[in-house]
Design an enzyme around this catalytic site. Structure first.
Site, short mmCIF file in Angstrom:
data_model
loop_
_atom_site.label_atom_id
_atom_site.label_comp_id
_atom_site.label_asym_id
_atom_site.label_seq_id
_atom_site.Cartn_x
_atom_site.Cartn_y
_atom_site.Cartn_z
N GLY A 72 1.35 -1.16 -0.07
CA GLY A 72 -0.16 0.10 -0.17
C GLY A 72 0.92 1.20 -0.31
O GLY A 72 2.03 1.25 -0.25
N SER A 73 0.17 2.33 -0.04
CA SER A 73 1.02 3.48 0.35
C SER A 73 1.58 3.56 1.44
O SER A 73 1.88 3.36 2.57
CB SER A 73 0.12 5.14 -0.27
OG SER A 73 -0.55 4.61 1.10
N GLY A 130 -0.92 2.40 6.84
CA GLY A 130 -0.80 0.94 8.18
C GLY A 130 0.10 -0.63 8.01
O GLY A 130 -0.14 -1.51 8.61
N LYS A 131 0.87 -0.85 6.66
CA LYS A 131 1.77 -1.32 6.05
C LYS A 131 2.60 -2.94 7.47
O LYS A 131 1.84 -3.70 8.37
CB LYS A 131 2.40 -1.30 5.36
CG LYS A 131 1.86 -1.45 3.56
CD LYS A 131 2.68 -0.97 2.68
CE LYS A 131 3.49 0.15 3.11
NZ LYS A 131 4.08 1.43 3.97
N GLU A 171 9.81 -2.70 4.79
CA GLU A 171 10.39 -1.61 3.59
C GLU A 171 10.90 -2.96 2.48
O GLU A 171 12.51 -2.41 1.42
CB GLU A 171 11.38 -1.42 3.81
CG GLU A 171 10.87 -0.39 5.41
CD GLU A 171 9.61 0.64 4.65
OE1 GLU A 171 9.59 1.09 3.67
OE2 GLU A 171 8.84 1.54 5.63
N ALA A 172 10.02 -4.08 1.75
CA ALA A 172 10.87 -4.86 1.38
C ALA A 172 11.42 -4.13 -0.40
O ALA A 172 12.01 -4.57 -1.35
CB ALA A 172 9.47 -6.17 0.69
#
Length: 215
Positions: free
Chosen positions: A21-22, A26-27, A94-95
Site C-alpha cells: 500500500g501507500s 498501516g503496512k 520495507e521490502a
C-alpha cells in the site's frame, strides 16, 4: 482482517504473504500484528529490514503509530537466509528497498517450510511499481492491499505524493516529505507540479536572454 493459513503438516512447504500500500496505510502495523500473533503461539520468528531504514530506530521495526518490534537490519537480501535459519516465521519490512535478490530469498524460505510475511510500498512517488514488490506480489499466496486516508478528499488513498523537492527514487521521510492521496488528488497534484516545472524552466530560459541583451 487477514486470518492465518492452516498449516498442513504433511506438506513441508511454507508460503508468502505480502502487505502492500501507500505510506501511512498501516503496512508495518499489520506486519507487526501478524508477527506478534506468531510470537504468542511460541513460533520462532525473525524480522529483517534494509540497513538504510533508520528513521525511528536502527534495530527495531517501528510503525508510524510507534508500535515496534525488534528487528535485524541487513545490507542486502542475500544476508537473510543464514540469519533466518531455524525460523518458523520471517518478517521483512520495507521490502521495496531491497534488490531483486529478495524475490529468490523469499521463495527459497517458503519452499523450506517458512511462513514469509513481507511489507512494502507497491508504488514509488511517481506512481510506478516499486522495486521487487510486483514480483513478490505475483509469487505470493496472499496479498493484502491496505489504504491510507487521503489528506485532501477523505477518500481511500493509494498514492504516496512527495512534497519534498527531490527526484531521488529513495528518499526516506515522514509527513514533512510525503502525503497519502487518492487517485483524483494525486493526479491533480502531479499535473500542478508539471505545470509549475514548465513555468520555471521557461523563466530560466528567458533570464539568460535578458542578461545577454542588457550586456
Amino acid at each position: 482482517m487477514f486470518l492465518e493459513n492452516t498449516v498442513n503438516h504433511k506438506e513441508q512447504f511454507g508460503w508468502i504473504e505480502v502487505i502492500c500500500g501507500s505510506m501511512f496505510s498501516g503496512k508495518t502495523e499489520e506486519l507487526i500484528r501478524r508477527l506478534r500473533r506468531a510470537q504468542f503461539a511460541k513460533q520462532k520468528i525473525e524480522i529483517f529490514k534494509p540497513e538504510i531504514d533508520v528513521r525511528y530506530n536502527e534495530d527495531k521495526v517501528v510503525s508510524h503509530d510507534a508500535n515496534e518490534i525488534r528487528s535485524t537490519p541487513v545490507p542486502a537480501a542475500a544476508n537473510i537466509p543464514m540469519l533466518a535459519d531455524g525460523c518458523d516465521v520471517v518478517g521483512i519490512d520495507e521490502a521495496q528497498f531491497f534488490d531483486d535478490e529478495i524475490i529468490r530469498v523469499c521463495n527459497d524460505l517458503a519452499n523450506k517450510g517458512v511462513r514469509v510475511i513481507v511489507a512494502g510500498l507497491d508504488m514509488d512517488f511517481k506512481g510506478n511499481p516499486f522495486g521487487p514488490m510486483p514480483s513478490l506480489m505475483a509469487t505470493a499466496e496472499y496479498v493484502t492491499k491496505v489504504h491510507a486516508v487521503c489528506t485532501r478528499t477523505g477518500n481511500l488513498a493509494q498514492y504516496s505524493y512527495r512534497k519534498a523537492k527531490s527526484n531521488d527514487l529513495v528518499l526516506l521521510g515522514e509527513v514533512e516529505e510525503y502525503e497519502p492521496l487518492s487517485r483524483a488528488a494525486y493526479y491533480k497534484s502531479m499535473l500542478r507540479d508539471k505545470v509549475r516545472n514548465i513555468k520555471v524552466n521557461e523563466a530560466e530560459e528567458v533570464n539568460p536572454k535578458l542578461k545577454t541583451g542588457n550586456g
